[in-house]
Design an enzyme around this catalytic site. Structure first.
Site, PDB file in Angstrom:
ATOM      1  N   ASN A   1     -18.253  28.245 -21.799  1.00 31.75           N
ATOM      2  CA  ASN A   1     -19.009  26.562 -20.418  1.00 31.75           C
ATOM      3  C   ASN A   1     -18.777  26.840 -19.656  1.00 31.75           C
ATOM      4  O   ASN A   1     -17.847  26.905 -19.652  1.00 31.75           O
ATOM      5  CB  ASN A   1     -18.833  25.173 -21.925  1.00 31.75           C
ATOM      6  CG  ASN A   1     -19.150  25.034 -23.128  1.00 31.75           C
ATOM      7  OD1 ASN A   1     -20.933  25.154 -23.660  1.00 31.75           O
ATOM      8  ND2 ASN A   1     -18.545  24.102 -23.457  1.00 31.75           N
TER       9      ASN A   1
ATOM     10  N   TYR B   1      -9.073  -7.225  13.201  1.00 27.90           N
ATOM     11  CA  TYR B   1      -8.676  -6.106  11.619  1.00 27.90           C
ATOM     12  C   TYR B   1      -8.708  -7.131  10.690  1.00 27.90           C
ATOM     13  O   TYR B   1      -7.619  -8.292  10.802  1.00 27.90           O
ATOM     14  CB  TYR B   1      -7.290  -5.549  11.943  1.00 27.90           C
ATOM     15  CG  TYR B   1      -6.511  -5.364  10.938  1.00 27.90           C
ATOM     16  CD1 TYR B   1      -6.172  -3.552  10.321  1.00 27.90           C
ATOM     17  CD2 TYR B   1      -6.159  -6.013   9.894  1.00 27.90           C
ATOM     18  CE1 TYR B   1      -5.584  -3.504   9.103  1.00 27.90           C
ATOM     19  CE2 TYR B   1      -5.391  -5.993   8.844  1.00 27.90           C
ATOM     20  CZ  TYR B   1      -5.219  -4.487   8.794  1.00 27.90           C
ATOM     21  OH  TYR B   1      -4.393  -3.552   7.081  1.00 27.90           O
TER      22      TYR B   1
ATOM     23  N   ASN C   1      -1.915  -2.194  13.167  1.00 28.47           N
ATOM     24  CA  ASN C   1      -3.255  -2.729  13.350  1.00 28.47           C
ATOM     25  C   ASN C   1      -3.282  -1.173  14.030  1.00 28.47           C
ATOM     26  O   ASN C   1      -4.809  -0.103  13.557  1.00 28.47           O
ATOM     27  CB  ASN C   1      -3.890  -3.703  13.847  1.00 28.47           C
ATOM     28  CG  ASN C   1      -3.484  -4.598  12.569  1.00 28.47           C
ATOM     29  OD1 ASN C   1      -2.848  -4.664  10.982  1.00 28.47           O
ATOM     30  ND2 ASN C   1      -3.867  -6.215  13.398  1.00 28.47           N
TER      31      ASN C   1
ATOM     32  N   GLN D   1      -7.208  -2.473   4.324  1.00 29.76           N
ATOM     33  CA  GLN D   1      -6.360  -1.803   3.468  1.00 29.76           C
ATOM     34  C   GLN D   1      -6.807  -0.237   2.384  1.00 29.76           C
ATOM     35  O   GLN D   1      -6.343   0.018   1.524  1.00 29.76           O
ATOM     36  CB  GLN D   1      -4.994  -2.225   2.555  1.00 29.76           C
ATOM     37  CG  GLN D   1      -3.678  -1.490   1.776  1.00 29.76           C
ATOM     38  CD  GLN D   1      -2.646  -2.792   2.463  1.00 29.76           C
ATOM     39  OE1 GLN D   1      -2.259  -2.841   3.160  1.00 29.76           O
ATOM     40  NE2 GLN D   1      -2.185  -3.075   0.958  1.00 29.76           N
TER      41      GLN D   1
ATOM     42  N   LYS E   1      -7.762   3.566   2.262  1.00 29.09           N
ATOM     43  CA  LYS E   1      -7.144   4.591   2.263  1.00 29.09           C
ATOM     44  C   LYS E   1      -8.080   5.446   0.930  1.00 29.09           C
ATOM     45  O   LYS E   1      -7.590   6.594   0.442  1.00 29.09           O
ATOM     46  CB  LYS E   1      -6.359   4.502   2.093  1.00 29.09           C
ATOM     47  CG  LYS E   1      -5.817   3.976   3.497  1.00 29.09           C
ATOM     48  CD  LYS E   1      -4.543   3.425   3.793  1.00 29.09           C
ATOM     49  CE  LYS E   1      -4.202   2.690   5.210  1.00 29.09           C
ATOM     50  NZ  LYS E   1      -5.100   1.787   5.207  1.00 29.09           N
TER      51      LYS E   1
ATOM     52  N   SER F   1       1.001  -1.098   0.376  1.00 32.56           N
ATOM     53  CA  SER F   1       0.100  -0.205  -0.201  1.00 32.56           C
ATOM     54  C   SER F   1       0.872   1.016   0.152  1.00 32.56           C
ATOM     55  O   SER F   1       0.262   1.964   0.089  1.00 32.56           O
ATOM     56  CB  SER F   1      -0.815   0.103   1.324  1.00 32.56           C
ATOM     57  OG  SER F   1      -0.230  -0.311   2.611  1.00 32.56           O
TER      58      SER F   1
ATOM     59  N   THR G   1     -41.170  26.166  -8.406  1.00 32.47           N
ATOM     60  CA  THR G   1     -41.020  24.817  -8.020  1.00 32.47           C
ATOM     61  C   THR G   1     -41.589  24.008  -9.314  1.00 32.47           C
ATOM     62  O   THR G   1     -42.258  24.309 -10.285  1.00 32.47           O
ATOM     63  CB  THR G   1     -42.464  24.005  -6.823  1.00 32.47           C
ATOM     64  OG1 THR G   1     -43.605  25.188  -7.823  1.00 32.47           O
ATOM     65  CG2 THR G   1     -42.016  25.313  -5.570  1.00 32.47           C
ATOM     66  N   HIS G   2     -41.197  22.937  -9.237  1.00 31.33           N
ATOM     67  CA  HIS G   2     -41.274  22.014 -10.511  1.00 31.33           C
ATOM     68  C   HIS G   2     -40.434  22.514 -11.839  1.00 31.33           C
ATOM     69  O   HIS G   2     -40.775  22.301 -12.490  1.00 31.33           O
ATOM     70  CB  HIS G   2     -42.627  21.670 -10.597  1.00 31.33           C
ATOM     71  CG  HIS G   2     -43.256  21.233  -9.270  1.00 31.33           C
ATOM     72  ND1 HIS G   2     -43.425  19.820  -8.920  1.00 31.33           N
ATOM     73  CD2 HIS G   2     -43.914  21.344  -8.072  1.00 31.33           C
ATOM     74  CE1 HIS G   2     -44.514  19.725  -7.757  1.00 31.33           C
ATOM     75  NE2 HIS G   2     -44.982  20.815  -7.786  1.00 31.33           N
TER      76      HIS G   2
ATOM     77  N   LYS H   1     -19.116  29.445 -27.569  1.00 25.91           N
ATOM     78  CA  LYS H   1     -19.185  29.060 -26.586  1.00 25.91           C
ATOM     79  C   LYS H   1     -18.726  29.209 -25.536  1.00 25.91           C
ATOM     80  O   LYS H   1     -17.282  29.406 -25.751  1.00 25.91           O
ATOM     81  CB  LYS H   1     -18.900  26.671 -26.524  1.00 25.91           C
ATOM     82  CG  LYS H   1     -20.134  26.801 -27.609  1.00 25.91           C
ATOM     83  CD  LYS H   1     -21.343  26.700 -26.972  1.00 25.91           C
ATOM     84  CE  LYS H   1     -21.424  25.058 -26.391  1.00 25.91           C
ATOM     85  NZ  LYS H   1     -22.005  24.665 -25.809  1.00 25.91           N
TER      86      LYS H   1
END
Ligand code: ARG
Length: 466
Positions: A292, A324, A117, A329, A332, A30, A162-163, A290
């Site tokens: 964007n 553990y 651990n 592992q 992470k 790791s 609304t909606h 454009k």
């Protein structure tokens, strides 16, 4: 393979008679990602060694050697001189091996009374705690930026939806305050999560504790934890705090995604309510016109990624027996990525918001389009003694007539309006204006600019008190 062929370079190599398969070495390592925990790993190790010296397991001289060795390793890492070795699996064993190489056999005593651990659980908690502090500071900054926009645009009127259908006129400042509230809950959630993060698992060792006379309160105190965790098995297996953080982060990203959706809509030619700064937009390789809103679009997209990490963490834990397991592992990469993503998105928002330009005239003419003051007309009739349900019906017919005539309610003449109800008088035009509608909602939590200003002042005080 004979004993000679065992390279025995592993810190745990004693009981093994052949070297680790190259694939397995890579597969189980790791270090490529957990090396970023180095600072917390070293901080935890120094606290552990200091505690061992306090209880007499190490001498003061041994502690001094260990801690200065670890500090030297930290500066090697920070100046890019440290050689990480995948063969040494993870950040913990890389640093421990480097310590022994640097200070000799005393380095081999560091791991007395602990295990990777409890070590890794400590490291992640220290890391998550530090990250929570960064994220809450960022939320605070964004909230302050929203209050500035809210103040500047307290009188700006846009259609509230609304909606996604025009509903009632609202103040743009009020809209910004809604975002503020969402972030405020996010902030509180992180603070609450932090309480459960800030406990020390150190001393749980592999799973059952240790035979040495350790002082867990002392290491907890040295590391700024509120207290030690209560149960050694739970200490090494628990990742609830990471899941809670991921849940809080997912909700923050859900909020940012909703904000982003509104920014994207508002920048479109059809809405054209706001302008985002050029430095936060990109162009098209084929369509010259454009501009964007890539940043909000990406933030909207990244909400899926963060929620995905929450699901990864939940799934990672769901079938693990105590205590553990190596599965852990896998916590992470999702954790690191979700925090990196979240911090980037909050950074983008804090920088984008102060530069947001409101196209006030466009918002205003859009508000004039969708019969946004129809409720005000109904309320007007109610105040003249008509029951609300009847008033609703009357205004509904007036709206239908206005649609047919291609006019707004305020554009109907008094006599046209009176066709729908005798109680309608000249004063009706006061309630049909956008300002009249806005100012009439003058109560706690309402959209009247006066209320918006009061809410902004209270929100500023709240930020100040933090
Ligand atoms: N790299 C491991 C992890 O991230 C450290 C703990 C490993 N412990 C063990 N007994 N294999 O979880």
């Amino acid at each position: 393979m004979s004993q000679d062929e065992n390279d025995n370079s592993k810190l745990w190599g004693g009981r093994f008679s052949e070297s680790t398969d190259a694939f397995v070495e890579r597969f189980t390592a790791s270090v490529n990602f957990d090396k970023r925990l180095y600072r917390y790993d070293i901080e935890g190790s120094i606290a552990h060694a200091r505690m061992l010296a306090k209880v007499g397991v190490l001498s003061d001289a041994e502690y001094a050697q260990i801690s200065s060795g670890l500090e030297a390793i930290q500066s090697d890492i920070e100046s890019d001189k440290f050689k990480w070795d995948v063969g040494l699996e993870d950040v913990h064993m890389n640093i421990e091996a480097a310590l022994t190489q640097r200070i000799g056999d005393v380095g081999k005593k560091l791991h007395t009374g602990r295990s990777r651990n409890d070590q890794v659980a400590t490291d992640i908690r220290l890391y998550v705690r530090a990250e929570i502090d960064k994220v809450t500071a960022q939320i605070d900054e964004l909230q302050a930026a929203l209050l500035d926009v809210a103040e500047r645009e307290a009188e700006t009127i846009l259609p509230g939806f609304t909606h996604l259908q025009t509903a009632q006129p609202v103040s743009f400042g009020h809209h910004m305050l809604a975002w503020f509230e969402m972030l405020d809950r996010d902030y509180q959630r992180l603070l609450d999560c932090r309480k459960r993060v800030n406990l020390s698992p150190l001393g749980a060792a592999a799973l059952a504790g240790t035979t040495f006379p350790i002082d867990r309160n002392y290491t907890a105190e040295l590391l700024g934890f509120d207290a030690p965790t209560a149960n050694s098995l739970d200490s090494v297996s628990d990742r609830d705090f990471a899941i809670e953080l991921a849940a809080a982060a997912s909700l923050i990203m859900t909020h940012l995604s909703r904000f982003s959706e509104e920014l994207v809509l508002w920048t479109s030619a059809q809405f054209d309510f706001i302008e985002l700064p050029d430095r936060f937009c990109t162009g098209s390789s084929i369509m010259p016109q454009k501009k964007n809103p890539d940043v909000p679009e990406l933030i909207r997209g990244k909400s899926g990624r963060v929620t995905g990490h929450l699901v990864s963490l939940l799934t990672l834990m769901k079938s693990q027996p105590l205590a553990y397991n190596k599965d852990n592992q896998e916590d992470k990469e999702p954790l690191f990525d979700l925090l990196d993503t979240l911090k980037d998105c909050l950074y983008a928002y804090s920088n984008m918001m102060p530069a947001l330009v409101c196209k006030r005239e466009n918002m205003r003419s859009a508000t004039l389009k969708g019969f946004a003051t129809a409720t005000d007309l109904a309320d007007y009739l109610v105040k003249k003694g008509v029951a609300f349900r009847d008033a609703h019906e009357v205004v509904g017919s007036a709206v239908a007539a206005a649609i047919a005539a291609n006019k707004d309610l305020a554009e109907l003449s008094l006599s046209e309006l009176q066709d729908f109800h005798d109680d309608i008088a000249e004063d009706v035009f006061g309630v049909l204006t956008l300002e009249g509608s806005l100012n009439a909602r003058d109560h706690l939590g309402g959209t009247a600019p006066r209320q918006v200003r009061t809410a902004i002042a209270q929100a500023r005080e709240k930020l100040q008190r933090r």
